[in-house]
Design an enzyme around this catalytic site. Structure first.
Site, PDB file in Angstrom:
ATOM      1  N   HIS A 101      53.860  12.421  48.121  1.00 39.20           N
ATOM      2  CA  HIS A 101      52.405  12.565  48.067  1.00 39.20           C
ATOM      3  C   HIS A 101      51.857  11.870  46.824  1.00 39.20           C
ATOM      4  O   HIS A 101      52.386  12.036  45.728  1.00 39.20           O
ATOM      5  CB  HIS A 101      52.009  14.047  48.025  1.00 39.20           C
ATOM      6  CG  HIS A 101      52.240  14.751  49.314  1.00 39.20           C
ATOM      7  ND1 HIS A 101      52.352  16.130  49.410  1.00 39.20           N
ATOM      8  CD2 HIS A 101      52.382  14.287  50.591  1.00 39.20           C
ATOM      9  CE1 HIS A 101      52.554  16.470  50.673  1.00 39.20           C
ATOM     10  NE2 HIS A 101      52.576  15.372  51.401  1.00 39.20           N
TER      11      HIS A 101
ATOM     12  N   HIS B 163      57.365  17.129  62.876  1.00 37.50           N
ATOM     13  CA  HIS B 163      56.748  17.185  61.553  1.00 37.50           C
ATOM     14  C   HIS B 163      56.801  18.596  60.959  1.00 37.50           C
ATOM     15  O   HIS B 163      56.673  18.759  59.736  1.00 37.50           O
ATOM     16  CB  HIS B 163      55.297  16.709  61.635  1.00 37.50           C
ATOM     17  CG  HIS B 163      54.773  16.153  60.348  1.00 37.50           C
ATOM     18  ND1 HIS B 163      55.233  14.969  59.795  1.00 37.50           N
ATOM     19  CD2 HIS B 163      53.829  16.606  59.490  1.00 37.50           C
ATOM     20  CE1 HIS B 163      54.600  14.736  58.662  1.00 37.50           C
ATOM     21  NE2 HIS B 163      53.738  15.708  58.447  1.00 37.50           N
TER      22      HIS B 163
ATOM     23  N   LYS C 292      54.874   6.087  53.750  1.00 41.65           N
ATOM     24  CA  LYS C 292      53.425   6.060  53.897  1.00 41.65           C
ATOM     25  C   LYS C 292      52.802   5.456  52.642  1.00 41.65           C
ATOM     26  O   LYS C 292      53.149   5.819  51.531  1.00 41.65           O
ATOM     27  CB  LYS C 292      52.906   7.482  54.115  1.00 41.65           C
ATOM     28  CG  LYS C 292      51.471   7.551  54.585  1.00 41.65           C
ATOM     29  CD  LYS C 292      51.101   8.970  54.970  1.00 41.65           C
ATOM     30  CE  LYS C 292      49.687   9.046  55.520  1.00 41.65           C
ATOM     31  NZ  LYS C 292      49.336  10.435  55.916  1.00 41.65           N
TER      32      LYS C 292
ATOM     33  N   ARG D 248      59.236  19.045  58.188  1.00 41.11           N
ATOM     34  CA  ARG D 248      58.762  18.603  56.867  1.00 41.11           C
ATOM     35  C   ARG D 248      57.944  19.709  56.193  1.00 41.11           C
ATOM     36  O   ARG D 248      58.129  19.994  55.007  1.00 41.11           O
ATOM     37  CB  ARG D 248      57.935  17.324  57.034  1.00 41.11           C
ATOM     38  CG  ARG D 248      57.322  16.770  55.752  1.00 41.11           C
ATOM     39  CD  ARG D 248      56.667  15.434  56.070  1.00 41.11           C
ATOM     40  NE  ARG D 248      55.752  14.971  55.034  1.00 41.11           N
ATOM     41  CZ  ARG D 248      56.097  14.256  53.962  1.00 41.11           C
ATOM     42  NH1 ARG D 248      57.365  13.948  53.772  1.00 41.11           N
ATOM     43  NH2 ARG D 248      55.184  13.854  53.097  1.00 41.11           N
TER      44      ARG D 248
ATOM     45  N   TYR E 233      50.814  23.934  50.555  1.00 43.07           N
ATOM     46  CA  TYR E 233      51.981  24.777  50.842  1.00 43.07           C
ATOM     47  C   TYR E 233      52.043  26.022  49.956  1.00 43.07           C
ATOM     48  O   TYR E 233      52.892  26.879  50.164  1.00 43.07           O
ATOM     49  CB  TYR E 233      53.271  23.963  50.687  1.00 43.07           C
ATOM     50  CG  TYR E 233      53.334  22.786  51.630  1.00 43.07           C
ATOM     51  CD1 TYR E 233      53.505  22.974  52.997  1.00 43.07           C
ATOM     52  CD2 TYR E 233      53.192  21.482  51.159  1.00 43.07           C
ATOM     53  CE1 TYR E 233      53.550  21.898  53.864  1.00 43.07           C
ATOM     54  CE2 TYR E 233      53.230  20.395  52.023  1.00 43.07           C
ATOM     55  CZ  TYR E 233      53.409  20.613  53.371  1.00 43.07           C
ATOM     56  OH  TYR E 233      53.433  19.557  54.238  1.00 43.07           O
TER      57      TYR E 233
ATOM     58  N   ARG F  57      59.537  12.138  56.932  1.00 36.93           N
ATOM     59  CA  ARG F  57      58.795  12.001  58.180  1.00 36.93           C
ATOM     60  C   ARG F  57      59.735  11.432  59.235  1.00 36.93           C
ATOM     61  O   ARG F  57      60.738  10.794  58.915  1.00 36.93           O
ATOM     62  CB  ARG F  57      57.594  11.070  57.996  1.00 36.93           C
ATOM     63  CG  ARG F  57      56.599  11.556  56.944  1.00 36.93           C
ATOM     64  CD  ARG F  57      55.514  10.513  56.714  1.00 36.93           C
ATOM     65  NE  ARG F  57      54.543  10.960  55.718  1.00 36.93           N
ATOM     66  CZ  ARG F  57      54.644  10.738  54.407  1.00 36.93           C
ATOM     67  NH1 ARG F  57      55.697  10.061  53.941  1.00 36.93           N
ATOM     68  NH2 ARG F  57      53.732  11.173  53.575  1.00 36.93           N
TER      69      ARG F  57
END
Length: 411
Positions: free
Chosen positions: A384, A358, A252, A361, A393, A227
């Site tokens: 994640h 973004h 995150k 990414r 994706y 990110r």
């Protein structure tokens, strides 16, 4: 705006143009005052003239005032009488400010990210402005608040769920009255959106329109899937050439992870780090070179702030300067500068997509799937928590609508 004479901090707020107003620190300032501005959505740093630009709207103005008040550096006295020119703070404003301070402390104690803290405080403040003073607030008021967000403000499902999470945190940890009966509380279903993805040619064209360290940052975003704030927060010690990896710290969810170093970037990264070293040597020679340490490390390593390994990988071009004390230092490149540069590069590349930093990414994950990497590996690289997040994706694994031959083409 000036505080008490003992501290003598100053913030200068003035007009700039139709969309922004200007915030400057003409005298002495500190990290708390900088954070009051840095956490504002939509803020921009004017690197040429050294001041902040803040969106000229009511929400931004109110948030700036609340952030400044929350620093505790400005003692505003309550006054009475119609002729008084001093600002007054009503009791309800004091109550709201105290609650925001409490939730900030609770979030900090639990190591929530700055972005989450800003969002939670915003929602709690908005909720309190409507319902504070009302007895026995709970499920009904939360539900009503969420309905208004959806029906009157037309917010997205993710925004609505974020507001709910903020309110549940407030009730549980600040009021000590957790909301247990949530049967009728609206939990919006998040809409499924296919991420915007660059083709490989588009990635090359966008990166080709960037220069200097912004170009290197864009390559890192695409080459590692980081990110933007993760890339800008890198320090020199986070680059490990021997292990061929980059350590992404406090990502995150306050999680650390490892990503690979793209082989093509190794010479460029080494050359860039050498430039940062020379810049740091110059700062030290000028009597500065200190960098804020993360967490409690400043107390553990008092002199560590001047060590090269703790310097930002992507420092500001110019040192900030406190005009009153003469103190100088560097922060990392501001997000807004990179975001604007990428937006301009996308326009110059003639790409008609709603793309941003973004998008690199998204493109990283999509292109890895296309060449056969498994979903679990990509999940780990992206950081994640749940593989279902990464599964978005997989739309590239089939040809989709673009692979269907239209009947019109057969006429």
């Amino acid at each position: 705006m000036t505080n008490n004479k003992a501290n003598n901090y100053d913030i200068l707020i003035s007009d700039f143009d139709e969309k922004f107003f200007k915030v400057d620190f003409p005298g002495r300032f500190n990290e708390q005052m900088l954070e009051a501005v840095r956490t504002l959505p939509g803020r921009r740093w004017n690197n040429d003239e050294k001041f902040w630009l803040i969106p000229d709207n009511k929400a931004a103005v109110n948030q700036l005032m609340k952030n400044i008040y929350a620093t505790g550096l400005f003692n505003v006295k309550e006054t009475t009488g119609p002729k008084s020119s001093s600002p007054s703070i009503k009791s309800d404003e004091r109550f709201i400010a105290s609650q925001i301070q409490k939730i900030n402390e609770a979030l900090t104690t639990r190591h929530y990210s700055e972005h989450t803290k800003t969002s939670y405080k915003k929602w709690v403040e908005e909720f309190l402005r409507i319902y504070q003073g009302k007895e026995d607030i709970g499920e009904r008021e939360i539900n009503e608040f969420l309905k208004n967000l959806a029906l009157k403000k037309n917010v997205s499902a993710s925004t609505q769920n974020q507001a709910l999470a903020a309110l549940l945190f407030y009730f549980r940890f600040i009021l000590n009255t957790p909301v247990t009966e949530l049967g009728s509380v609206i939990r919006a279903k998040k809409s499924e959106r296919i991420p915007v993805v660059f083709s490989r040619d588009e990635v090359s064209r966008v990166i080709g329109n960037l220069n200097g360290q912004k170009k290197l940052i864009a390559k890192l975003l695409y080459g590692t899937g980081m990110r933007l704030n993760e890339a800008l927060s890198l320090r020199v010690l986070d680059i490990d050439f021997d292990q061929n990896e980059i350590i992404v710290r406090h990502g995150k969810g306050d999680k650390d992870r490892h990503v690979m170093i793209p082989q093509k970037l190794i010479p460029e990264l080494k050359a860039h780090i050498e430039k940062v070293r020379q810049l740091h040597i110059k700062d030290l020679a000028d009597g500065w070179g200190a960098n804020p340490m993360p967490g409690a490390l400043a107390g553990k390593y008092p002199t560590g702030c001047k060590e090269f390994k703790w310097q930002w990988l992507f420092p500001q071009k110019n040192r900030w300067k406190n005009l009153e004390t003469g103190e100088e230092g560097r922060w990392h490149l501001d997000e807004s500068l990179m975001q604007r540069a990428v937006k301009q590069a996308i326009l110059e590349a003639g790409i008609n997509k709603n793309a941003s930093c973004h998008t690199f990414r998204h493109s990283f994950a999509t292109h890895l799937l296309e060449i056969g990497y498994d979903i679990r590996t990509i999940q780990e690289l992206l950081g994640h928590s749940d593989v279902s997040t990464t599964m978005i994706y997989t739309h590239v694994l089939n040809r989709g609508a673009g692979g269907v031959v239209s009947p019109l083409d057969r006429l």
